[in-house]
Enzyme design. Structure first.
Site, short mmCIF file in Angstrom:
data_model
loop_
_atom_site.label_atom_id
_atom_site.label_comp_id
_atom_site.label_asym_id
_atom_site.label_seq_id
_atom_site.Cartn_x
_atom_site.Cartn_y
_atom_site.Cartn_z
N TRP A 123 0.87 -1.30 -0.04
CA TRP A 123 0.07 0.13 -0.11
C TRP A 123 1.01 1.35 0.05
CZ3 TRP A 123 -4.40 -0.94 -2.07
CH2 TRP A 123 -5.00 -2.03 -1.87
N ASP A 176 -1.63 6.45 6.53
CA ASP A 176 -2.61 5.49 6.03
C ASP A 176 -2.79 4.59 7.15
OD1 ASP A 176 -4.04 3.91 4.87
OD2 ASP A 176 -2.89 3.42 3.27
N LYS A 233 -12.53 -2.09 7.37
CA LYS A 233 -11.62 -3.07 8.16
C LYS A 233 -12.08 -2.88 9.47
CE LYS A 233 -8.38 -2.21 4.83
NZ LYS A 233 -8.62 -3.39 3.86
N1 PMP Z 1 -4.34 1.38 2.29
C1 PMP Z 1 -4.29 0.18 2.99
C2 PMP Z 1 -3.47 -0.08 4.17
C3 PMP Z 1 -5.10 -0.94 2.71
O1 PMP Z 1 -5.43 -2.10 3.42
C4 PMP Z 1 -6.07 -0.64 1.76
C5 PMP Z 1 -7.13 -1.64 1.30
N2 PMP Z 1 -7.21 -2.91 1.73
C6 PMP Z 1 -6.03 0.35 0.93
C7 PMP Z 1 -5.00 1.41 1.35
C8 PMP Z 1 -6.84 0.79 -0.12
O2 PMP Z 1 -8.37 1.00 0.31
P1 PMP Z 1 -9.66 1.27 -0.64
O3 PMP Z 1 -9.92 -0.06 -1.02
O4 PMP Z 1 -10.46 1.75 0.32
O5 PMP Z 1 -9.38 2.43 -1.68
#
Ligand code: PMP
Length: 366
Positions: free
Chosen positions: A105, A175, A199
């Site tokens: 991420w 994040d 989550k």
């Molecule tokens: N950052 C992290 C740490 C994640 O776990 C996720 C999704 N698994 C995201 C960003 C992306 O999130 P979204 O699907 O809400 O765009």
């Protein structure tokens, strides 16, 4: 557990607390005293404004938010924040941004930020297969950076930062998608925090952004309206139609955290206890199970491991499913196994998995 429900270890959307689902079900046809569903009332109506206010107040109470922080409920997922952060804080700043890349991420966040300006990777865990977070002595943000971006929990690799960087004049952007509300944090150390809700905080469809007032001054003119934090602050997250149902469920989840769990300190204790149960099985398996994360970075949210004989992994997933344990397959990019044990996963769900892991090893180990 309700008879028809299985244990859901999926990484997100993840399990929601059963009392929250039951209350949403009870209230779906008509919010108490309103006579209309939250799915059909106007977002400008007094009852919805109350929901929005309550959700914000619950978040403020849980996180002990200082007054100079704004809470926003946005759309586009955490992924859109990969772009909004540099648009608002890097574009036109004449500075670069520092990024810590500890997993998938963080890497994606860098890709988007590079479209906006110069990005320097402050620390990169790729060379160590993203098995750990940086240590405090590996952390030297440039005082001239526009901001430093970190990911507190890398959901795919199952690694989590277990220390919080000291405050500095360089705003820290985090994040927190996959460990938001799982433990107390020192909010004043961060300039901006964002988290997709799906989550720990609620359903998909809403992303919580918490930002310090002073950062608003850095936003360049002429950003697209929907991409400008300043607009969302000025309009109380109601510039356009917000994701009303998702926000309503975040309200129920945050109320559950406050009233039933008793706050984030309590939640963190339970989460640590849950994680420890699984890591102990891995550590005591004589190499039958192999944890992905180095021990000091082990995530309390996403436990990632493999089986020494990888041919057994599919069998593990399938047998677990027949016992009502779903979502244990690792992310397609990493393989192996992953158990996401977010706030809503009860201790008995983790014990059930632990017992199954022990039995499975008994059966197939040497
Ligand atoms: N950052 C992290 C740490 C994640 O776990 C996720 C999704 N698994 C995201 C960003 C992306 O999130 P979204 O699907 O809400 O765009």
């Amino acid at each position: 557990m309700k008879e028809s429900r299985v244990y859901n270890y999926s990484a997100g959307p993840g399990a929601l607390p059963l009392p929250v689902l039951e209350r949403a079900q009870d209230e779906l046809v008509g919010l108490p005293g309103v006579g209309m569903s939250v799915l059909e009332i106007s977002h400008r109506s007094a009852p919805f404004e109350q929901v929005l206010r309550d959700t914000e107040n619950n978040l403020r109470a849980l996180l002990d938010l200082p007054r100079d922080y704004h809470v926003l409920f946005l759309q586009g997922g955490a992924t859109l924040q990969f772009s909004m952060v540099p648009m608002n804080l890097l574009r036109g700043s004449g500075r670069h941004a520092d990024y810590v890349v500890a997993g998938t991420w963080g890497k994606k966040a860098v890709t988007e930020a590079r479209r906006e300006g110069e990005v320097r990777v402050l620390w990169d865990g790729d060379g160590e297969a993203f098995t750990r977070m940086p240590r405090p002595d590996e952390w030297q943000p440039d005082p001239k950076a526009a901001y430093v971006h970190i990911t507190s929990n890398e959901t795919i690799q199952g690694i989590q930062l277990h220390w919080e960087p000291e405050s500095s004049p360089v705003p820290l952007v985090c994040d927190m998608s996959s460990d938001f509300l799982s433990r107390p944090i020192s909010v004043e150390r961060y300039g901006l925090i964002y988290a997709g809700a799906q989550k720990n905080a609620g359903p998909a469809g809403v992303t919580v952004v918490i930002l310090r007032e002073e950062l608003l001054e850095r936003i360049p003119d002429n950003l697209h309206t929907m991409l400008d934090y300043g607009v969302h602050v000025a309009k109380d997250s109601m510039y356009n139609t917000p994701p009303v149902f998702s926000i309503y469920v975040v309200n129920l989840v945050t109320e559950w955290l406050l009233l039933e769990i008793g706050g984030l300190r309590k939640m963190a204790e339970v989460n640590a206890e849950k994680a420890e149960l699984l890591y102990r099985v891995i550590d005591e398996s004589d190499g039958f199970y192999r944890g992905h994360a180095q021990s000091e970075s082990r995530s309390h949210m996403n436990v990632t491991w493999s089986i020494a004989d990888s041919n057994l992994e599919l069998l593990f997933v399938n047998q677990a499913r027949t016992r009502g344990m779903h979502g244990l397959k690792g992310h397609r990019s990493l393989g192996g196994l992953r158990a996401s044990i977010y706030n809503a996963m009860p201790l008995h769900g983790v014990r059930a998995l632990r017992d199954f892991m022990l039995e499975f090893r008994e059966e197939y180990g040497l």
